[in-house]
Design a protein around this motif. Structure first.
Motif, PDB file in Angstrom:
ATOM      1  N   GLU A 131     -10.621  25.187  11.134  1.00 56.02           N
ATOM      2  CA  GLU A 131     -10.974  23.769  10.988  1.00 56.02           C
ATOM      3  C   GLU A 131      -9.730  22.934  10.720  1.00 56.02           C
ATOM      4  OE1 GLU A 131     -14.294  22.293   9.003  1.00 56.02           O
ATOM      5  OE2 GLU A 131     -15.504  24.120   9.171  1.00 56.02           O
ATOM      6  N   LEU A 132      -8.820  23.463   9.922  1.00 48.49           N
ATOM      7  CA  LEU A 132      -7.595  22.721   9.627  1.00 48.49           C
ATOM      8  C   LEU A 132      -6.758  22.536  10.884  1.00 48.49           C
ATOM      9  CD1 LEU A 132      -5.658  21.397   7.621  1.00 48.49           C
ATOM     10  CD2 LEU A 132      -4.704  23.670   7.176  1.00 48.49           C
ATOM     11  N   GLU A 133      -6.599  23.583  11.669  1.00 46.75           N
ATOM     12  CA  GLU A 133      -5.791  23.487  12.887  1.00 46.75           C
ATOM     13  C   GLU A 133      -6.342  22.430  13.833  1.00 46.75           C
ATOM     14  OE1 GLU A 133      -5.418  27.287  14.710  1.00 46.75           O
ATOM     15  OE2 GLU A 133      -4.104  28.092  13.147  1.00 46.75           O
ATOM     16  N   ALA A 134      -7.648  22.385  13.979  1.00 49.16           N
ATOM     17  CA  ALA A 134      -8.258  21.394  14.865  1.00 49.16           C
ATOM     18  C   ALA A 134      -7.993  19.986  14.356  1.00 49.16           C
ATOM     19  CB  ALA A 134      -9.755  21.654  14.982  1.00 49.16           C
ATOM     20  N   SER A 135      -8.085  19.803  13.037  1.00 49.27           N
ATOM     21  CA  SER A 135      -7.851  18.499  12.448  1.00 49.27           C
ATOM     22  C   SER A 135      -6.397  18.069  12.604  1.00 49.27           C
ATOM     23  CB  SER A 135      -8.243  18.527  10.968  1.00 49.27           C
ATOM     24  OG  SER A 135      -7.963  17.295  10.346  1.00 49.27           O
ATOM     25  N   LEU A 136      -5.471  18.990  12.362  1.00 46.54           N
ATOM     26  CA  LEU A 136      -4.049  18.653  12.472  1.00 46.54           C
ATOM     27  C   LEU A 136      -3.645  18.386  13.917  1.00 46.54           C
ATOM     28  CD1 LEU A 136      -2.379  21.097   9.910  1.00 46.54           C
ATOM     29  CD2 LEU A 136      -3.121  18.736   9.582  1.00 46.54           C
ATOM     30  N   ALA A 137      -4.288  19.045  14.853  1.00 49.24           N
ATOM     31  CA  ALA A 137      -4.000  18.786  16.262  1.00 49.24           C
ATOM     32  C   ALA A 137      -4.304  17.334  16.607  1.00 49.24           C
ATOM     33  CB  ALA A 137      -4.803  19.734  17.150  1.00 49.24           C
ATOM     34  N   GLU A 138      -5.373  16.795  16.001  1.00 48.63           N
ATOM     35  CA  GLU A 138      -5.697  15.382  16.224  1.00 48.63           C
ATOM     36  C   GLU A 138      -4.682  14.480  15.523  1.00 48.63           C
ATOM     37  OE1 GLU A 138      -9.679  14.415  15.156  1.00 48.63           O
ATOM     38  OE2 GLU A 138     -10.567  16.084  16.271  1.00 48.63           O
ATOM     39  N   ALA A 139      -4.334  14.827  14.284  1.00 47.80           N
ATOM     40  CA  ALA A 139      -3.395  14.005  13.525  1.00 47.80           C
ATOM     41  C   ALA A 139      -1.991  14.039  14.118  1.00 47.80           C
ATOM     42  CB  ALA A 139      -3.350  14.490  12.070  1.00 47.80           C
ATOM     43  N   GLU A 140      -1.659  15.132  14.800  1.00 50.90           N
ATOM     44  CA  GLU A 140      -0.320  15.282  15.371  1.00 50.90           C
ATOM     45  C   GLU A 140       0.039  14.115  16.287  1.00 50.90           C
ATOM     46  OE1 GLU A 140       2.273  18.635  17.867  1.00 50.90           O
ATOM     47  OE2 GLU A 140       0.097  18.803  17.680  1.00 50.90           O
ATOM     48  N   GLY A 141      -0.956  13.602  16.983  1.00 48.07           N
ATOM     49  CA  GLY A 141      -0.698  12.500  17.898  1.00 48.07           C
ATOM     50  C   GLY A 141      -0.178  11.253  17.209  1.00 48.07           C
ATOM     51  N   SER A 142      -0.526  11.072  15.941  1.00 44.43           N
ATOM     52  CA  SER A 142      -0.076   9.892  15.200  1.00 44.43           C
ATOM     53  C   SER A 142       1.315  10.060  14.623  1.00 44.43           C
ATOM     54  CB  SER A 142      -1.060   9.597  14.052  1.00 44.43           C
ATOM     55  OG  SER A 142      -2.355   9.347  14.530  1.00 44.43           O
ATOM     56  N   PHE A 143       1.790  11.311  14.503  1.00 44.08           N
ATOM     57  CA  PHE A 143       3.032  11.561  13.780  1.00 44.08           C
ATOM     58  C   PHE A 143       4.148  12.170  14.623  1.00 44.08           C
ATOM     59  CE2 PHE A 143      -0.191  11.659  10.369  1.00 44.08           C
ATOM     60  CZ  PHE A 143       0.370  10.733   9.507  1.00 44.08           C
ATOM     61  N   ALA A 144       3.829  12.925  15.658  1.00 48.05           N
ATOM     62  CA  ALA A 144       4.857  13.681  16.378  1.00 48.05           C
ATOM     63  C   ALA A 144       5.876  12.791  17.076  1.00 48.05           C
ATOM     64  CB  ALA A 144       4.211  14.623  17.386  1.00 48.05           C
ATOM     65  N   GLN A 145       5.468  11.570  17.442  1.00 49.59           N
ATOM     66  CA  GLN A 145       6.386  10.634  18.104  1.00 49.59           C
ATOM     67  C   GLN A 145       6.482   9.312  17.337  1.00 49.59           C
ATOM     68  OE1 GLN A 145       8.236  11.629  20.640  1.00 49.59           O
ATOM     69  NE2 GLN A 145       7.172  13.616  20.677  1.00 49.59           N
ATOM     70  N   VAL A 146       6.142   9.334  16.061  1.00 45.03           N
ATOM     71  CA  VAL A 146       6.055   8.087  15.304  1.00 45.03           C
ATOM     72  C   VAL A 146       7.408   7.395  15.196  1.00 45.03           C
ATOM     73  CG1 VAL A 146       6.450   9.148  13.017  1.00 45.03           C
ATOM     74  CG2 VAL A 146       5.034   7.080  13.226  1.00 45.03           C
ATOM     75  N   GLN A 147       7.385   6.079  15.295  1.00 46.40           N
ATOM     76  CA  GLN A 147       8.580   5.247  15.145  1.00 46.40           C
ATOM     77  C   GLN A 147       8.524   4.519  13.795  1.00 46.40           C
ATOM     78  OE1 GLN A 147      11.109   5.385  17.453  1.00 46.40           O
ATOM     79  NE2 GLN A 147       9.770   7.004  18.283  1.00 46.40           N
ATOM     80  N   PRO A 148       9.676   4.071  13.285  1.00 47.46           N
ATOM     81  CA  PRO A 148       9.698   3.476  11.942  1.00 47.46           C
ATOM     82  C   PRO A 148       8.668   2.366  11.730  1.00 47.46           C
ATOM     83  CG  PRO A 148      11.930   3.881  12.677  1.00 47.46           C
ATOM     84  CD  PRO A 148      11.044   4.209  13.849  1.00 47.46           C
ATOM     85  N   ASP A 149       8.484   1.503  12.740  1.00 41.56           N
ATOM     86  CA  ASP A 149       7.558   0.387  12.552  1.00 41.56           C
ATOM     87  C   ASP A 149       6.088   0.810  12.647  1.00 41.56           C
ATOM     88  OD1 ASP A 149       7.509   0.914  15.256  1.00 41.56           O
ATOM     89  OD2 ASP A 149       7.796  -1.167  15.889  1.00 41.56           O
ATOM     90  N   GLU A 150       5.846   2.097  12.891  1.00 44.22           N
ATOM     91  CA  GLU A 150       4.480   2.603  12.985  1.00 44.22           C
ATOM     92  C   GLU A 150       4.076   3.452  11.772  1.00 44.22           C
ATOM     93  OE1 GLU A 150       4.531   3.187  17.871  1.00 44.22           O
ATOM     94  OE2 GLU A 150       5.146   4.842  16.543  1.00 44.22           O
ATOM     95  N   VAL A 151       5.024   3.719  10.869  1.00 44.85           N
ATOM     96  CA  VAL A 151       4.783   4.666   9.787  1.00 44.85           C
ATOM     97  C   VAL A 151       3.691   4.177   8.841  1.00 44.85           C
ATOM     98  CG1 VAL A 151       5.799   5.702   7.714  1.00 44.85           C
ATOM     99  CG2 VAL A 151       7.037   5.764   9.877  1.00 44.85           C
ATOM    100  N   ILE A 152       3.744   2.916   8.449  1.00 47.38           N
ATOM    101  CA  ILE A 152       2.762   2.403   7.493  1.00 47.38           C
ATOM    102  C   ILE A 152       1.352   2.536   8.048  1.00 47.38           C
ATOM    103  CG2 ILE A 152       1.920   0.345   6.316  1.00 47.38           C
ATOM    104  CD1 ILE A 152       4.816  -0.517   5.914  1.00 47.38           C
ATOM    105  N   ALA A 153       1.169   2.148   9.304  1.00 46.04           N
ATOM    106  CA  ALA A 153      -0.156   2.259   9.916  1.00 46.04           C
ATOM    107  C   ALA A 153      -0.583   3.713  10.041  1.00 46.04           C
ATOM    108  CB  ALA A 153      -0.156   1.589  11.284  1.00 46.04           C
ATOM    109  N   ALA A 154       0.363   4.605  10.357  1.00 49.05           N
ATOM    110  CA  ALA A 154       0.041   6.023  10.537  1.00 49.05           C
ATOM    111  C   ALA A 154      -0.458   6.649   9.245  1.00 49.05           C
ATOM    112  CB  ALA A 154       1.261   6.778  11.051  1.00 49.05           C
TER     113      ALA A 154
END
Length: 286
Positions: free
Chosen positions: A149-172
């Motif tokens: 269950e954790l792996e499935a959840s992190l796979a979804e969250a990865e999209g918000s963080f793996a390419q995150v840029q500085p101006d996107e961190v707060i929203a992420a």
């Protein structure tokens, strides 16, 4: 970036910054996180060693690892560099791993500091989730449900963080950042955090998964038995690792130097690094 091959065949990547004759300081990064340059964070005269934990970036995963395993990995990297004694700092998810070094390498670790560090799960006297932001409540709920269950959840969250840029961190980070942390991110910390997240997740989410799972099971050592001096730093505006974690550690570590800081959050607390390093120097008498 450098790497060391361990006897079991695993590879750990690490980064060393600062003068060769500086105070050897091992920095344990947060969750998720990795070894990326942050030399300006530390005062002059510090030789910083940063290790990407197993599963982050190019470090070989170690499924089922415990928090305690960080001690042997740290010792192996320091042996490769030629460092005997050291002090250590752990921020956020790195806090338990710094405590592991203090507990299990007492002949080498002269002093340790935990900054907004996670406390053990399931211990008496701590509501682990109280005051935690919604994203972390969901994430650790998945960790308690099991790896799949954790792996499935992190796979979804990865999209918000793996390419995150500085101006996107707060929203992420969403509900995890308090107002004081938003200001700290806007003042420049977002650039470092974005680089750390991108580097950490460049090889996938195995390190993130194994950190979360390790926090939710026995760590492999008792914090009450730590021998080297420990300083503890925790803000009351922290929504990633709530204030109660700091209070519990303050009550259960043996004679810690406690800094429960009003008005500080999870990220803003790192701005106290000069004072944290001064404390480590004093405690280690170097």
């Amino acid at each position: 970036m450098e790497s060391v091959k361990l006897p079991d065949g695993r590879v750990l990547e690490y980064l060393v910054e600062g003068p060769a004759d500086g105070l050897p300081l091992v920095l344990h990064h947060g969750t998720p996180g990795g070894a990326v340059s942050r030399e300006s964070l530390f005062p002059p005269g510090v030789r910083v060693v940063m290790i990407s934990r197993p599963g982050y970036a190019t470090s070989t995963p170690l499924p089922g690892r415990r928090v305690a395993d960080a001690a042997a990995d740290t010792a192996a990297v320091l042996d490769a560099i030629g460092i005997a004694e050291f002090v250590t700092v752990g921020w956020s998810g790195g806090g338990p791993h710094a405590l592991a070094c203090a507990a299990l390498l007492p002949d080498r670790c002269l002093a340790a500091a935990t900054i907004a560090g996670v406390a053990p799960y399931g211990v008496e006297g701590l509501d682990w989730f109280e005051g935690m932001g919604a994203e972390n409540i969901e994430e650790f709920g998945k960790a308690l449900a099991g790896p799949a269950e954790l792996e499935a959840s992190l796979a979804e969250a990865e999209g918000s963080f793996a390419q995150v840029q500085p101006d996107e961190v707060i929203a992420a980070f969403g509900d995890l950042v308090s107002e004081v942390d938003k200001r700290a991110l806007a003042d420049g910390f977002a650039e470092y955090l974005a680089r750390s997240l991108r580097h950490a997740l460049s090889g996938g989410t195995a390190g993130w998964r194994d950190d979360d799972l390790a926090f939710c099971k026995p760590w492999g050592f008792d914090v009450a038995g730590i021998e080297p001096p420990v300083s503890l730093w925790q803000g009351d505006q922290d929504r990633m690792v709530p204030y109660g974690h700091g209070r519990w550690l303050a009550a259960h570590l043996p004679q810690p130097e406690v800094h429960l800081v009003p008005g500080e959050g999870h990220i803003s607390l790192v701005n106290n690094m000069n004072q944290i390093v001064e404390t480590l120097r004093r405690q280690a008498a170097v």
